[in-house]
Write an enzyme that holds these catalytic residues in place. Structure first.
Site, PDB file in Angstrom:
ATOM      1  N   TYR A  56       0.815  -1.218   0.000  1.00  0.00           N
ATOM      2  CA  TYR A  56       0.000   0.000   0.000  1.00  0.00           C
ATOM      3  C   TYR A  56       0.846   1.266   0.000  1.00  0.00           C
ATOM      4  O   TYR A  56       0.403   2.301  -0.517  1.00  0.00           O
ATOM      5  CB  TYR A  56      -0.993  -0.024   1.169  1.00  0.00           C
ATOM      6  CG  TYR A  56      -2.120  -0.971   0.889  1.00  0.00           C
ATOM      7  CD1 TYR A  56      -3.149  -0.607   0.021  1.00  0.00           C
ATOM      8  CD2 TYR A  56      -2.132  -2.250   1.424  1.00  0.00           C
ATOM      9  CE1 TYR A  56      -4.169  -1.488  -0.282  1.00  0.00           C
ATOM     10  CE2 TYR A  56      -3.146  -3.139   1.126  1.00  0.00           C
ATOM     11  CZ  TYR A  56      -4.162  -2.749   0.272  1.00  0.00           C
ATOM     12  OH  TYR A  56      -5.165  -3.635  -0.040  1.00  0.00           O
ATOM     13  N   ARG A  59       1.420   1.880  -3.613  1.00  0.00           N
ATOM     14  CA  ARG A  59       0.208   2.395  -4.256  1.00  0.00           C
ATOM     15  C   ARG A  59      -0.025   3.858  -3.877  1.00  0.00           C
ATOM     16  O   ARG A  59      -0.441   4.666  -4.706  1.00  0.00           O
ATOM     17  CB  ARG A  59      -1.007   1.557  -3.847  1.00  0.00           C
ATOM     18  CG  ARG A  59      -0.983   0.132  -4.348  1.00  0.00           C
ATOM     19  CD  ARG A  59      -2.289  -0.571  -4.076  1.00  0.00           C
ATOM     20  NE  ARG A  59      -3.368   0.015  -4.886  1.00  0.00           N
ATOM     21  CZ  ARG A  59      -4.649  -0.302  -4.727  1.00  0.00           C
ATOM     22  NH1 ARG A  59      -5.018  -1.164  -3.791  1.00  0.00           N
ATOM     23  NH2 ARG A  59      -5.567   0.249  -5.488  1.00  0.00           N
ATOM     24  N   GLN A  95     -15.860   2.452  -6.170  1.00  0.00           N
ATOM     25  CA  GLN A  95     -15.098   1.297  -5.709  1.00  0.00           C
ATOM     26  C   GLN A  95     -13.608   1.615  -5.673  1.00  0.00           C
ATOM     27  O   GLN A  95     -12.824   0.808  -5.166  1.00  0.00           O
ATOM     28  CB  GLN A  95     -15.345   0.105  -6.641  1.00  0.00           C
ATOM     29  CG  GLN A  95     -16.789  -0.363  -6.685  1.00  0.00           C
ATOM     30  CD  GLN A  95     -17.005  -1.396  -7.777  1.00  0.00           C
ATOM     31  OE1 GLN A  95     -17.198  -1.051  -8.939  1.00  0.00           O
ATOM     32  NE2 GLN A  95     -16.964  -2.664  -7.411  1.00  0.00           N
ATOM     33  N   ASN A  96     -13.240   2.764  -6.184  1.00  0.00           N
ATOM     34  CA  ASN A  96     -11.831   3.149  -6.256  1.00  0.00           C
ATOM     35  C   ASN A  96     -11.358   3.737  -4.937  1.00  0.00           C
ATOM     36  O   ASN A  96     -12.126   4.394  -4.226  1.00  0.00           O
ATOM     37  CB  ASN A  96     -11.615   4.155  -7.383  1.00  0.00           C
ATOM     38  CG  ASN A  96     -11.988   3.585  -8.740  1.00  0.00           C
ATOM     39  OD1 ASN A  96     -11.942   2.376  -8.945  1.00  0.00           O
ATOM     40  ND2 ASN A  96     -12.376   4.448  -9.665  1.00  0.00           N
ATOM     41  N   VAL A  97     -10.089   3.545  -4.639  1.00  0.00           N
ATOM     42  CA  VAL A  97      -9.533   4.064  -3.388  1.00  0.00           C
ATOM     43  C   VAL A  97      -8.696   5.317  -3.619  1.00  0.00           C
ATOM     44  O   VAL A  97      -8.074   5.830  -2.692  1.00  0.00           O
ATOM     45  CB  VAL A  97      -8.695   2.973  -2.665  1.00  0.00           C
ATOM     46  CG1 VAL A  97      -9.583   1.813  -2.256  1.00  0.00           C
ATOM     47  CG2 VAL A  97      -7.532   2.491  -3.533  1.00  0.00           C
ATOM     48  N   ASP A  98      -8.674   5.810  -4.860  1.00  0.00           N
ATOM     49  CA  ASP A  98      -7.972   7.066  -5.143  1.00  0.00           C
ATOM     50  C   ASP A  98      -8.860   8.261  -4.795  1.00  0.00           C
ATOM     51  O   ASP A  98     -10.017   8.099  -4.404  1.00  0.00           O
ATOM     52  CB  ASP A  98      -7.526   7.127  -6.611  1.00  0.00           C
ATOM     53  CG  ASP A  98      -8.705   7.039  -7.585  1.00  0.00           C
ATOM     54  OD1 ASP A  98      -9.597   7.909  -7.521  1.00  0.00           O
ATOM     55  OD2 ASP A  98      -8.738   6.104  -8.416  1.00  0.00           O
ATOM     56  N   HIS A 113     -14.902   1.174  -0.719  1.00  0.00           N
ATOM     57  CA  HIS A 113     -13.748   0.307  -0.488  1.00  0.00           C
ATOM     58  C   HIS A 113     -12.615   1.016   0.241  1.00  0.00           C
ATOM     59  O   HIS A 113     -11.492   0.518   0.284  1.00  0.00           O
ATOM     60  CB  HIS A 113     -13.245  -0.269  -1.809  1.00  0.00           C
ATOM     61  CG  HIS A 113     -14.179  -1.270  -2.412  1.00  0.00           C
ATOM     62  ND1 HIS A 113     -14.106  -1.671  -3.726  1.00  0.00           N
ATOM     63  CD2 HIS A 113     -15.236  -1.943  -1.869  1.00  0.00           C
ATOM     64  CE1 HIS A 113     -15.068  -2.553  -3.970  1.00  0.00           C
ATOM     65  NE2 HIS A 113     -15.765  -2.726  -2.869  1.00  0.00           N
ATOM     66  N   CYS A 141      -0.123   5.885  16.302  1.00  0.00           N
ATOM     67  CA  CYS A 141      -1.453   6.429  16.050  1.00  0.00           C
ATOM     68  C   CYS A 141      -1.523   7.846  16.614  1.00  0.00           C
ATOM     69  O   CYS A 141      -1.177   8.067  17.781  1.00  0.00           O
ATOM     70  CB  CYS A 141      -2.513   5.548  16.705  1.00  0.00           C
ATOM     71  SG  CYS A 141      -4.164   6.277  16.692  1.00  0.00           S
TER      72      CYS A 141
END
Length: 243
Positions: A56, A59, A95-98, A113, A141
């Site tokens: 990730y 990405r 559905q895209n994570v961009d 998503h 965190c």
């Protein structure tokens, strides 16, 4: 085309393909000799969190490249939302994570998503904006301060998609349901066309080629998203001026 009070648009990988979004898969469906399913599941994160974070992180870095920009399909949908403001609502369920819809100017966007530029704490469930690499043994965190609790804010294989109640509510009031750049293979999104029809919506598919559920749509138009989406948007806006 009849006047629409609510247009719901489902978008998939096909709308971002022309923006330079890498799939990180080779011709065999592998990433660095790993099946993508092996780096995109809760079990994978338990077995090898560093490998999952690496996947990730790559990405995320790709999405932040200056060469990755919204294309004409994204900007056309933002134009549709803006120009129909006051006449009706336009919702994008992606559905895209961009973040290309948002960068193009769309406001009403639901990411079922998850989002690549956000991180989630596995201890508290809180979600944070996050544009750098996640390094498990370094990053804490921001909320609880624990080490190693951050994961990508992504829906992995076997996890429940986000915003499902809100999506169902939107579908129940939709006059026109449009799917853009979707394969028709991934559920529950592939079933939205039936839900929209159940509530009385007209359905339209805009795709590069026929999808697995194309026969469910009342009309389909095929071609590159950057070409057919702006043409369709112009048609909708032209019809809206007659109302």
């Amino acid at each position: 085309m009849k006047a629409c009070r609510c247009i719901t648009i489902l978008t998939g990988a096909g709308i971002s393909a022309e923006s330079g979004i890498s799939t990180f898969r080779d011709s065999n469906g592998l990433w660095c000799n790993h099946h993508v399913e092996d780096v995109a599941s809760p079990d994978a994160f338990i077995r090898n969190p560093a490998l999952v974070q690496l996947f990730y992180n790559e990405r995320r870095r790709n999405l932040l490249l200056s060469s990755v920009k919204p294309n004409k399909a994204h900007t056309a949908l933002a134009k549709l939302e803006e120009e129909l403001s006051g006449k009706g609502k336009v919702f994008i369920v992606t559905q895209n994570v961009d973040n290309l819809h948002e960068r193009a100017g769309s406001k009403n966007v639901l990411h079922m998503h998850g989002e690549l530029l956000k991180a989630r704490c596995t201890a508290t469930g809180n979600v944070f904006e996050w544009q750098k690499d996640i390094v498990g043994d370094v990053d804490r965190c921001p909320d609880c301060g624990f080490l190693g609790t951050l994961r990508p804010h992504i829906v992995w294989f076997g996890e429940m998609p986000l915003c499902m109640d809100e999506i169902e509510s939107i579908l129940s009031t939709t006059d026109l349901f449009v799917a853009i750049g979707t394969s028709g293979n991934v559920y529950p999104a592939a079933g939205f066309v039936k839900r929209a029809q159940f509530y009385g919506a007209t359905t339209l598919e805009l795709n590069l080629q026929e999808g697995s559920n194309s026969t469910l749509f009342q009309e389909s138009i095929y071609g590159k998203a950057s070409s057919i989406v702006p043409t369709w948007v112009d048609q909708v806006l032209k019809e809206s001026l007659k109302k």
